[in-house]
Design a protein around this motif. Structure first.
Motif, mmCIF file in Angstrom:
data_model
loop_
_atom_site.group_PDB
_atom_site.id
_atom_site.type_symbol
_atom_site.label_atom_id
_atom_site.label_comp_id
_atom_site.label_asym_id
_atom_site.label_seq_id
_atom_site.Cartn_x
_atom_site.Cartn_y
_atom_site.Cartn_z
ATOM 1 N N TYR A 1 3.431 8.060 -2.349
ATOM 2 C CA TYR A 1 3.733 7.893 -0.937
ATOM 3 C C TYR A 1 2.418 7.818 -0.163
ATOM 4 N N VAL A 2 2.266 6.724 0.574
ATOM 5 C CA VAL A 2 1.027 6.452 1.307
ATOM 6 C C VAL A 2 1.382 6.153 2.764
ATOM 7 N N PRO B 1 7.780 4.511 10.826
ATOM 8 C CA PRO B 1 7.890 5.321 9.614
ATOM 9 C C PRO B 1 6.549 5.985 9.290
ATOM 10 N N ALA B 2 6.624 7.130 8.655
ATOM 11 C CA ALA B 2 5.394 7.862 8.338
ATOM 12 C C ALA B 2 4.752 7.380 7.044
ATOM 13 N N SER C 1 15.547 15.218 7.117
ATOM 14 C CA SER C 1 14.530 15.093 8.152
ATOM 15 C C SER C 1 13.690 13.853 7.875
ATOM 16 N N GLY C 2 12.939 13.436 8.866
ATOM 17 C CA GLY C 2 12.049 12.296 8.689
ATOM 18 C C GLY C 2 12.784 10.975 8.609
ATOM 19 N N ASP C 3 12.215 10.032 7.859
ATOM 20 C CA ASP C 3 12.739 8.684 7.768
ATOM 21 C C ASP C 3 13.736 8.558 6.625
ATOM 22 N N PRO D 1 11.315 2.201 4.772
ATOM 23 C CA PRO D 1 12.127 3.277 5.330
ATOM 24 C C PRO D 1 12.605 2.958 6.741
ATOM 25 N N ILE D 2 13.727 3.565 7.104
ATOM 26 C CA ILE D 2 14.305 3.381 8.435
ATOM 27 C C ILE D 2 14.006 4.616 9.270
ATOM 28 N N ALA D 3 13.294 4.425 10.358
ATOM 29 C CA ALA D 3 12.926 5.514 11.258
ATOM 30 C C ALA D 3 13.850 5.505 12.474
#
Length: 335
Positions: free
Chosen positions: A23-24, A14-15, A79-81, A114-116
Motif C-alpha cells: 500500500y503506497v 483516497p489515502a 473506516s477509511g476508503d 479505492p472509493i473515498a
C-alpha cells in the motif's frame, strides 16, 4: 481554448492504493490538477447537465453502487476508503448480493481504485466537465479541453479501475451522437490502454476507437489492448490498437500516430474525442515511454491537422512537477 474544471473534482482523496504488492500513497491526487491549473490561463466551471448523459454510457445498477459505496462501507463498520479484495473471476458472477465487499468486486477489475467519501462527487463533475467541452465544440469551438479528475478511460459501462469511475470520453462521445453527430473517432494517447472505452464501443460501427499505448504484454491493463483486438459484430474493424514497447521515443511514436491519423481520416468522422494522458512523458514515475515536454506540441499539431472539431479529456500523467508544462505544450498545438 475553452477549458473546463470544477473545484469539486478535488474532493476525491483516497489515502493509499495497492501497487507492486504494497500500500503506497495514492498517485492520482489533487496535486496533479493543481499543477495543470497553474499552467493554464483561464478555466471555466461546467454547468450541470444532470445524469441523463451519464446513463447513456453507464447502467443504473453500477451508478447506484458508485453513489452509495462509501456510505455502505462506513455503515458496515469500516473506516477509511472502500477497497475491494474479492473478484468473481472464477465461477458464477455474483448478482444481487447485499454486501458492500461483494459489490466492490462485482463492479471493479483491480485493487488500485479505492472509493473515498468524495469520489462520486468528483467523478460526477469530471463527467460534467467533459460534457461542457462537448457542448462548446458542438457550439462552434474548434477544440475544447476537459480537465477531468478522476480520469475515465479504464472505466467500463459497469466497472471501475485504473483510477477511473465514469468514462468521461465515452460520455462525451455519446452526448455528441445524441446531439446529431453521426460518426465519432476516439483517439486514446495515454500510456496505458483505454480498456474501458474499447469495451463500451467494441461492437459499434459508428464509433472508431484508436489507441497508442504501452504493449499490454508488459504493462497494465494486460488483458486488453493487443493488436489483434479489432472489434466485433457491427464494430469489426472499428478498433485499432497500436501497442509500443517500453522506451518508445518521438520517432517511433510519430510513426504510430501517423497510422492512427490515417485511420481516423479514412473513417470519415464528424468529430474527434482525444483521451490525452501525459504519462507518456520520459519522467513519469509509473510509465516507460520517452517523450519530452516540447514534443507534445507537434503531436497535437498533427492531430489538429485532421481539421475535426475536437474534445480533449484529461487522462493520466503522474510526473506532477512537469504535468502542467506537458499539458500546456499539448494544448499549444491546437492554438
Amino acid at each position: 481554448m475553452k477549458t473546463f474544471f470544477d473545484a469539486q473534482q478535488h474532493d476525491h482523496a483516497p489515502a493509499v492504493e495497492l501497487h507492486n504488492g504494497a500500500y503506497v500513497p495514492y498517485a492520482e491526487h489533487r496535486g496533479r490538477m493543481e499543477s495543470v491549473l497553474a499552467a493554464l490561463d483561464q478555466v471555466e466551471s461546467p454547468r450541470d447537465f444532470g445524469m441523463e448523459p451519464i446513463r447513456r454510457v453507464h447502467g443504473d445498477a453500477y451508478l447506484d453502487f458508485l453513489q452509495g459505496a462509501h456510505a455502505r462501507w462506513v455503515a458496515a463498520g469500516r473506516s477509511g476508503d472502500a477497497h475491494g479484495y474479492a473478484w468473481p473471476v472464477v465461477g458464477r458472477r455474483p448478482l444481487n448480493l447485499n454486501r458492500i465487499d461483494a459489490d466492490l468486486g462485482q463492479f471493479s477489475f483491480d485493487a488500485s481504485s479505492p472509493i473515498a467519501a468524495g469520489t462520486w462527487g468528483s467523478a460526477y463533475w469530471a463527467a460534467q466537465s467533459a460534457l461542457a467541452a462537448t457542448e462548446a465544440v458542438m457550439d462552434g469551438e474548434r477544440a475544447a479541453f476537459a480537465l477531468c479528475r478522476p480520469p475515465g478511460h479504464h472505466c467500463g459501462a459497469d466497472y471501475l479501475g485504473g483510477y477511473c469511475f465514469l468514462n468521461n470520453v465515452a460520455i462525451a462521445a455519446e452526448a455528441a451522437i445524441a446531439a446529431g453527430r453521426g460518426r465519432i473517432a476516439i483517439l486514446d494517447i495515454d500510456y496505458h490502454h483505454g480498456n474501458g472505452t474499447q469495451d463500451i464501443f467494441y461492437d459499434r460501427g459508428d464509433v472508431l476507437f484508436v489507441s497508442i499505448h504501452a504493449d499490454p504484454a508488459s504493462d497494465y491493463p494486460f488483458f486488453w489492448g493487443h493488436a489483434d483486438e479489432r472489434g466485433t459484430g457491427a464494430g469489426e474493424g472499428a478498433t485499432l490498437n497500436l501497442p509500443l514497447p517500453r522506451g518508445t521515443d518521438m520517432n517511433a511514436y510519430r510513426a504510430a500516430l501517423d497510422i492512427s491519423l490515417r485511420a481516423i481520416s479514412d473513417f470519415g468522422a464528424d468529430m474527434l474525442c482525444v483521451s490525452f494522458g501525459a504519462d507518456t512523458f520520459a519522467g513519469d514515475p509509473i510509465s516507460q515511454f520517452a517523450l519530452q515536454t516540447a514534443e507534445y506540441t507537434p503531436i497535437a499539431q498533427a492531430i489538429a491537422g485532421l481539421g475535426l472539431p475536437t474534445v480533449i479529456t484529461m487522462e493520466g500523467g503522474y510526473a506532477v512537477d512537469a504535468l502542467g508544462a506537458n499539458v500546456a505544450s499539448f494544448l499549444a498545438g491546437f492554438a
